[in-house]
Design a protein around this motif. Structure first.
Motif, mmCIF file in Angstrom:
data_model
loop_
_atom_site.group_PDB
_atom_site.id
_atom_site.type_symbol
_atom_site.label_atom_id
_atom_site.label_comp_id
_atom_site.label_asym_id
_atom_site.label_seq_id
_atom_site.Cartn_x
_atom_site.Cartn_y
_atom_site.Cartn_z
ATOM 1 N N HIS A 25 5.237 -4.937 -9.394
ATOM 2 C CA HIS A 25 5.155 -6.043 -10.352
ATOM 3 C C HIS A 25 5.458 -7.386 -9.681
ATOM 4 C CE1 HIS A 25 5.477 -8.300 -14.062
ATOM 5 N NE2 HIS A 25 6.681 -8.724 -13.685
ATOM 6 N N GLN A 54 2.423 1.756 -3.415
ATOM 7 C CA GLN A 54 1.395 2.268 -4.328
ATOM 8 C C GLN A 54 1.210 3.774 -4.145
ATOM 9 O OE1 GLN A 54 -1.755 -0.559 -3.154
ATOM 10 N NE2 GLN A 54 -1.933 -1.151 -5.319
ATOM 11 N N VAL A 110 0.884 -6.872 -8.062
ATOM 12 C CA VAL A 110 -0.047 -5.751 -8.253
ATOM 13 C C VAL A 110 -0.060 -5.377 -9.732
ATOM 14 C CG1 VAL A 110 -0.549 -3.351 -7.644
ATOM 15 C CG2 VAL A 110 0.384 -4.920 -5.920
ATOM 16 N N THR A 111 -1.217 -5.225 -10.283
ATOM 17 C CA THR A 111 -1.323 -4.922 -11.716
ATOM 18 C C THR A 111 -1.820 -3.508 -12.006
ATOM 19 O OG1 THR A 111 -3.568 -5.870 -11.746
ATOM 20 C CG2 THR A 111 -1.735 -7.338 -12.326
ATOM 21 N N ASN A 112 -2.414 -2.856 -11.026
ATOM 22 C CA ASN A 112 -3.030 -1.537 -11.268
ATOM 23 C C ASN A 112 -2.065 -0.413 -10.907
ATOM 24 O OD1 ASN A 112 -3.159 -2.184 -8.547
ATOM 25 N ND2 ASN A 112 -5.031 -0.983 -8.182
ATOM 26 N N TYR A 113 -0.919 -0.393 -11.574
ATOM 27 C CA TYR A 113 0.021 0.716 -11.375
ATOM 28 C C TYR A 113 0.395 1.308 -12.715
ATOM 29 C CZ TYR A 113 3.598 -2.732 -12.601
ATOM 30 O OH TYR A 113 4.346 -3.691 -13.238
ATOM 31 N N ASN A 155 4.221 5.522 -5.648
ATOM 32 C CA ASN A 155 4.168 5.431 -7.110
ATOM 33 C C ASN A 155 3.221 6.469 -7.710
ATOM 34 O OD1 ASN A 155 4.811 4.031 -9.640
ATOM 35 N ND2 ASN A 155 2.662 3.392 -9.590
ATOM 36 N N LYS A 173 7.560 0.502 -9.594
ATOM 37 C CA LYS A 173 6.996 -0.408 -10.589
ATOM 38 C C LYS A 173 7.558 -1.818 -10.422
ATOM 39 C CE LYS A 173 6.152 3.113 -14.131
ATOM 40 N NZ LYS A 173 6.606 3.625 -15.465
ATOM 41 N N GLU A 202 0.827 -1.206 0.000
ATOM 42 C CA GLU A 202 0.000 0.000 0.000
ATOM 43 C C GLU A 202 0.861 1.256 0.000
ATOM 44 O OE1 GLU A 202 -3.420 2.151 2.791
ATOM 45 O OE2 GLU A 202 -3.004 0.006 3.035
#
Length: 626
Positions: free
Chosen positions: A619, A598, A623-626, A601, A615, A595
């Protein structure tokens, strides 16, 4: 009468300068990106297709021991353009752009003073502050239009052309579709290298998926060779070849996983060829016509050699040798090389080679050869390698790329070109190992290597002075600092005791290296020191506190350490954030920080490399929603 006399004098100078211009050689530099000699035909690879480069070698001088002084472009090019060592100037970290002294100029500045027309087409990447002003002072023109054709009359020229066709973006990083469009579609079918037409390096799995990706290396270099041929055709068309010395080289090692950015021979060694026209063959101390020289050359030698060749005075800050001409320096027995942060991946490696052996000292060995670098991680070849690792398809050599490095490596780079056999414990190489260790230590101590400061610290001192000047002052007691750094990566009870003792030093950089060294120690040996380690968690020097928090979280899942790491991730200082996230990339239990990373980022206030580290972290945690 007076006017006629002045006219005669003016004409005399014009004619004289014209004659002198014709008698002095033009110099053409052909610089290609990210290429190791293992992939050039002239260097013995019968599977390569590089006829233009090979012909230069056949008619000129091919050097087998030429080395970049960095393993990524901007440190390498800062050494080329200034002739000064990156670890003295503070230019070793990729695209850091710290200030250098006003008296350090790009070497073409001195060639201009000797009447040369100097151009660069087009890449700079000099890694210094105020780069626009630095570049303008260095060149008559630096652009994609620059070339010898911009000169006036017959004045001699020095022209640099940079070819990007072999860059890492082509050989691995950009998508395969991008490669097809920008590389393969530009190659006639008969010039394309098929996926089954080459030998795979042994540290890669030999599979169809890997061959598909690795063919990009051969085809990108083939396209480079074709483009070089077109440039030489223009030189011929302009009737300049017979007056022009041609120098060809790559800016560092191959742009593939384990090559570029790694402080080993595959990262440092470059193809290097000099071609002399008939009228200037006397300037070659090696001879011509397919001569092969094992003389040791580094990029530090290029600037003083060019300045001397055109008759200029070589400034004192240029450390390298003069390679040719009547002021040629005696060849050296060994050279020192360096590799520091590349993109978002921190590192510090110092190497020494005599051309037969290369010894590298890894001061941050907990970081593997396949360390997390976003520019590498987004490549399909890297993703394939990590999938193969996860699916247990790699042999021990191939898996080793993903494990912590040995603090010391010694390779016989003549017999073991892919550096697969570390001779550090071999009885037969004890003497050469001892000699190389001593020579490396002596050189670094004499130079006061500025990169033994955290980059966070270099940023601070650069507000008031230059790293180059700071390193020789009393504020930087290098011997004391190096004593602490020199045991980093070494393991054992006695080393741990020394490192814990150093954590109480009054010098914050000594404490930093003590904490860095403890990062590599095994939990079983640290257990009885856990209470003492906790006491150093509150060190007032942030890089020390970050390292201690990393150790305590990784080894003992310490709650306070976790909170500190989260807090440092949210620091306003990009260097501290990057250091923290880089450490977290190598801890086993990453979930508590997802968290927070994120959140970081999503910020737009940090330097680009922080976002790249985020990233990578996101990765590998799924986590895919970055």
């Amino acid at each position: 009468m007076d006017c006629n006399y002045k006219l005669i004098i003016a004409l005399f100078f014009i004619v004289t300068n014209s004659v002198l211009g014709q008698e002095r050689p033009n110099i053409l530099w052909i610089t290609i990106e990210d290429t190791s000699p293992q992939f050039i035909g002239a260097y013995g690879n019968t599977e390569a297709r590089t006829p233009v480069i090979d012909q230069l070698s056949k008619e000129g001088v091919r050097f087998t021991n030429a080395f970049s002084t960095g393993t990524v472009c901007s440190p390498s090019r800062s050494a080329i353009i200034t002739g000064a060592r990156t670890y003295e100037m503070g230019t070793g970290h990729h695209r850091s752009a710290f200030p250098i002294p006003d008296y350090i100029h790009g070497f073409p500045y001195y060639m201009k003073k000797q009447g040369y027309y100097v151009t660069n087409n087009r890449k700079t990447d000099y890694n210094v502050a105020n780069v626009k002003e630095f570049t303008q002072e260095t060149w008559h023109e630096s652009s994609n239009r620059a070339g010898w054709w911009g000169r006036k009359g017959s004045e001699p020229f020095f022209a640099v052309f940079n070819f990007a066709e072999s860059h890492q973006s082509r050989t691995m990083t950009n998508s395969y579709e991008w490669y097809l469009k920008h590389v393969l579609e530009h190659l006639p079918k008969e010039n394309q290298i098929a996926e089954d037409a080459f030998t795979m390096p042994p540290f890669y799995r030999d599979s169809p998926q890997m061959r598909k990706q690795f063919a990009r290396v051969y085809n990108s270099i083939k396209l480079t060779d074709l483009r070089i041929g077109k440039l030489l055709q223009r030189l011929e068309k302009d009737n300049l070849r017979q007056n022009t010395i041609i120098i060809f080289y790559a800016d560092h090692g191959e742009g593939i996983p384990r090559g570029k950015t790694n402080g080993i021979n595959l990262g440092y060694r470059v193809p290097f060829i000099i071609w002399f026209p008939e009228k200037f063959k006397h300037l070659s101390p090696w001879g011509t016509g397919g001569v092969v020289s094992d003389e040791l050359i580094t990029f530090e030698d290029l600037a003083p050699s060019m300045v001397s060749l055109v008759g200029g005075r070589v400034p004192d800050y240029m450390n390298g040798r003069i390679l040719m001409g009547n002021k040629r320096n005696t060849p050296t027995d060994y050279v020192i090389l360096s590799s520091d942060r590349a993109d978002n991946g921190n590192d510090l490696v110092r190497s020494i080679t005599d051309g037969t052996y290369m010894y590298s000292r890894n001061y941050m060995p907990f970081v593997p050869e396949m360390r997390y670098l976003n520019y590498v991680e987004i490549a399909e070849i890297t993703q394939q390698m990590r999938d193969d690792l996860q699916n247990d398809l790699l042999n021990p050599l191939q898996r080793k790329l993903f494990s912590p490095r040995s603090p010391e490596v010694l390779f016989n780079i003549e017999e073991d070109i892919w550096e697969t056999n570390n001779l550090i414990d071999s009885k037969g190489t004890r003497k050469i190992l001892k000699t190389m260790r001593t020579q490396l230590d002596e050189k670094l101590i004499k130079s006061h290597d500025i990169h033994f400061l955290p980059e966070y610290e270099i940023e601070k001192i650069s507000k008031n002075t230059t790293p180059y000047e700071y390193r020789m002052g009393a504020e930087y007691p290098f011997k004391q600092i190096y004593s602490a750094a020199s045991i980093s990566g070494k393991k054992g009870e006695s080393v741990i005791q020394k490192q814990i003792e150093l954590l109480s030093s009054k010098n914050k950089i000594v404490r930093y290296w003590a904490s860095m060294g403890l990062m590599s120690q095994e939990k079983g040996l640290l257990d009885k020191y856990q209470t003492q380690l906790i006491n150093f968690l509150e060190d007032d020097y942030e890089p020390v506190s970050i390292n201690m928090a990393t150790i305590l979280f990784q080894k003992y899942n310490d709650v306070i350490a976790k909170k500190k790491l989260i807090a440092y991730c949210k620091s306003k200082d990009s260097h501290l954030v990057l250091m923290t996230i880089n450490n977290l990339l190598y801890v086993d239990y990453k979930e508590p920080f997802i968290e927070t990373v994120q959140f970081v980022n999503a910020l737009t206030t940090h330097k680009r490399f922080v976002k790249d580290a985020c990233k990578d972290f996101l990765h590998i945690t799924g986590v895919t929603n970055y």
